[in-house]
Design an enzyme around this catalytic site. Structure first.
Site, PDB file in Angstrom:
ATOM      1  CG  ASN A   1     -22.347 -44.620 -56.582  1.00 19.59           C
ATOM      2  OD1 ASN A   1     -22.362 -43.517 -56.017  1.00 19.59           O
ATOM      3  ND2 ASN A   1     -22.491 -45.743 -55.892  1.00 19.59           N
TER       4      ASN A   1
ATOM      5  CG  ASP B   1     -25.954 -44.721 -48.349  1.00 23.75           C
ATOM      6  OD1 ASP B   1     -26.482 -45.063 -49.434  1.00 23.75           O
ATOM      7  OD2 ASP B   1     -25.295 -45.506 -47.647  1.00 23.75           O
TER       8      ASP B   1
HETATM    9  C1  IPE Z   1     -21.597 -43.982 -51.207  1.00 24.47           C
HETATM   10  O1  IPE Z   1     -22.787 -44.678 -51.117  1.00 24.47           O
HETATM   11  C2  IPE Z   1     -21.620 -43.073 -52.374  1.00 24.47           C
HETATM   12  C3  IPE Z   1     -22.652 -42.044 -52.336  1.00 24.47           C
HETATM   13  C4  IPE Z   1     -23.531 -41.862 -51.398  1.00 24.47           C
HETATM   14  C5  IPE Z   1     -22.652 -41.148 -53.429  1.00 24.47           C
HETATM   15  P1  IPE Z   1     -22.948 -46.164 -51.661  1.00 24.47           P
HETATM   16  O2  IPE Z   1     -24.319 -46.575 -51.360  1.00 24.47           O
HETATM   17  O3  IPE Z   1     -22.510 -46.217 -53.076  1.00 24.47           O
HETATM   18  O4  IPE Z   1     -21.857 -46.928 -50.777  1.00 24.47           O
HETATM   19  P2  IPE Z   1     -21.711 -48.467 -50.397  1.00 24.47           P
HETATM   20  O5  IPE Z   1     -21.682 -49.247 -51.670  1.00 24.47           O
HETATM   21  O6  IPE Z   1     -22.878 -48.838 -49.546  1.00 24.47           O
HETATM   22  O7  IPE Z   1     -20.415 -48.534 -49.636  1.00 24.47           O
HETATM   23  C1  IPE Z   2     -27.467 -42.985 -52.280  1.00 19.25           C
HETATM   24  O1  IPE Z   2     -28.521 -43.845 -52.126  1.00 19.25           O
HETATM   25  C2  IPE Z   2     -27.502 -42.220 -53.535  1.00 19.25           C
HETATM   26  C3  IPE Z   2     -26.413 -42.474 -54.468  1.00 19.25           C
HETATM   27  C4  IPE Z   2     -25.498 -43.387 -54.408  1.00 19.25           C
HETATM   28  C5  IPE Z   2     -26.398 -41.575 -55.589  1.00 19.25           C
HETATM   29  P1  IPE Z   2     -28.344 -45.349 -52.535  1.00 19.25           P
HETATM   30  O2  IPE Z   2     -28.760 -45.512 -53.957  1.00 19.25           O
HETATM   31  O3  IPE Z   2     -26.962 -45.830 -52.255  1.00 19.25           O
HETATM   32  O4  IPE Z   2     -29.389 -46.035 -51.595  1.00 19.25           O
HETATM   33  P2  IPE Z   2     -29.255 -47.444 -50.891  1.00 19.25           P
HETATM   34  O5  IPE Z   2     -27.962 -47.451 -50.133  1.00 19.25           O
HETATM   35  O6  IPE Z   2     -29.281 -48.476 -51.971  1.00 19.25           O
HETATM   36  O7  IPE Z   2     -30.448 -47.516 -49.986  1.00 19.25           O
HETATM   37 MG    MG Z   3     -26.131 -46.745 -50.647  1.00 16.25          MG
END
Ligand code: IPE
Ligand code: IPE
Ligand code: MG
Length: 238
Positions: A68, A20
Site C-alpha cells: 500500500n 477492503d
Molecule cells: C489489501 O487490499 C490490503 C488491505 C486491505 C490493507 P488492497 O486493496 O491493497 O489489495 P489489492 O491491491 O486490491 O489486491
Molecule cells: C482498503 O480500502 C483500505 C486500505 C487498503 C487501507 P481500499 O483503499 O483498498 O479501497 P478500494 O479497494 O480502493 O475500494
Molecule cells: Mg482495495
C-alpha cells in the site's frame, strides 16, 4: 432484524478481516478516497468489539499492506494519520473492553509517529485478557515468512528439530491459525494476508464494502461458517 442465537453457531477462535472497499464506497457517494478511509475506520471499533463479545478470541485486521506504500503520498499520509488517531484515541476503549492489542508488520518505512502510537498502545494493553486484536499494518505475508526464516537462521537452533507446528513461534505474533477469513468488497484474493495462518481457513467474500460491513453482516458470516464442513484433509466430520 431478529437477534441471531449464537449458542446455535460455531464460533471461530481466530477471525481475519481484509478491510477492503473504502475507496469504492466513497466513489459511489461522490466522496474522496480519504473520506472512504475515515468511514472505514469509523466502523472498525464497534465491529471489533462486537466480534470479540461473540466469543472470538483473536481478530486480525489487515489495515495496510507493505504494497500500500505504492499509493499516492496524500492517501498514505492520511492513513498514517488515521492510525495515530485510532491508536491514541481508543486506548480507553481497549482498556475498558479488556482487549490486548498487538501488531504484525515491518517497521520500515512507517513514520516515527505511527510507531510511537503503536508501541504505547501495545505496552498499555499487554496484560488485558479479554481477547486480542492483531493489527496487520505495513504487513506482507511473504515478508513475514522471510523474516521468520531469518530469525530461525540467526537463532542457531538445530533446524532438523523444527516441526511445522513450531514455525508460528517465529512469526510476528504467535497466534493460532485463522478459522474464518473475511474479505469485504467482493475481491476474491488474499493480497498477501497472513499466508502461514490462512492455510486451512474458511474464506468468506461478501460484496459489501467495509464501511457498510456491520454487526448483522458479521452474523451472516458466522452462519455461513457454521454450515461449512472443515475436513483438514481428513474424512467428513459431522
Ligand atoms: C489489501 O487490499 C490490503 C488491505 C486491505 C490493507 P488492497 O486493496 O491493497 O489489495 P489489492 O491491491 O486490491 O489486491
Ligand atoms: C482498503 O480500502 C483500505 C486500505 C487498503 C487501507 P481500499 O483503499 O483498498 O479501497 P478500494 O479497494 O480502493 O475500494
Ligand atoms: Mg482495495
Amino acid at each position: 432484524m431478529n437477534e441471531v442465537d449464537y449458542s446455535q453457531l460455531k464460533i471461530p477462535t481466530h477471525v481475519g478481516i481484509i478491510v477492503d472497499g473504502n475507496g469504492r464506497w466513497a466513489k459511489e457517494r461522490g466522496l474522496t478516497r480519504l473520506q472512504g478511509h475515515d468511514a472505514g475506520f469509523e466502523n472498525l471499533k464497534q465491529l471489533a468489539q462486537y466480534i470479540l463479545k461473540r466469543g472470538v478470541k483473536v481478530l486480525s485486521l489487515y489495515v495496510f499492506s507493505t504494497e500500500n506504500f505504492k499509493r499516492a503520498e496524500e492517501e498514505v499520509n492520511h492513513l498514517m494519520d488515521l492510525f495515530v488517531i485510532m491508536y491514541k484515541k481508543n486506548l480507553h476503549f481497549f482498556m475498558e473492553n479488556n482487549i490486548k492489542v498487538v501488531f504484525s508488520g515491518r517497521n520500515e518505512p512507517l513514520p516515527p509517529r505511527v510507531i510511537k502510537a503503536r508501541d504505547e498502545l501495545v505496552e498499555a494493553t499487554k496484560d488485558n485478557a479479554g481477547g486480542i486484536v492483531n493489527f496487520c499494518m505495513n504487513y506482507g505475508g511473504r515478508a513475514e515468512i522471510m523474516d521468520a526464516v531469518k530469525k530461525i537462521a540467526k537463532s542457531g537452533i538445530d533446524v532438523d528439530t523444527l516441526a511445522d507446528e513450531d514455525f508460528r513461534h517465529y512469526l510476528y505474533q504467535d497466534l493460532p491459525d485463522i478459522d474464518l477469513m473475511i474479505r469485504t468488497s467482493g475481491e476474491l484474493r488474499l493480497s498477501n494476508f497472513l499466508l502461514w495462518l490462512n492455510s486451512y481457513a474458511e474464506f468468506y467474500f461478501p460484496k459489501t464494502k467495509f464501511p457498510d460491513f456491520h454487526e448483522a453482516d458479521f452474523d451472516q458470516a458466522i452462519i455461513e461458517y457454521t454450515s461449512r464442513d472443515r475436513r483438514f484433509g481428513g474424512i467428513k466430520n459431522n
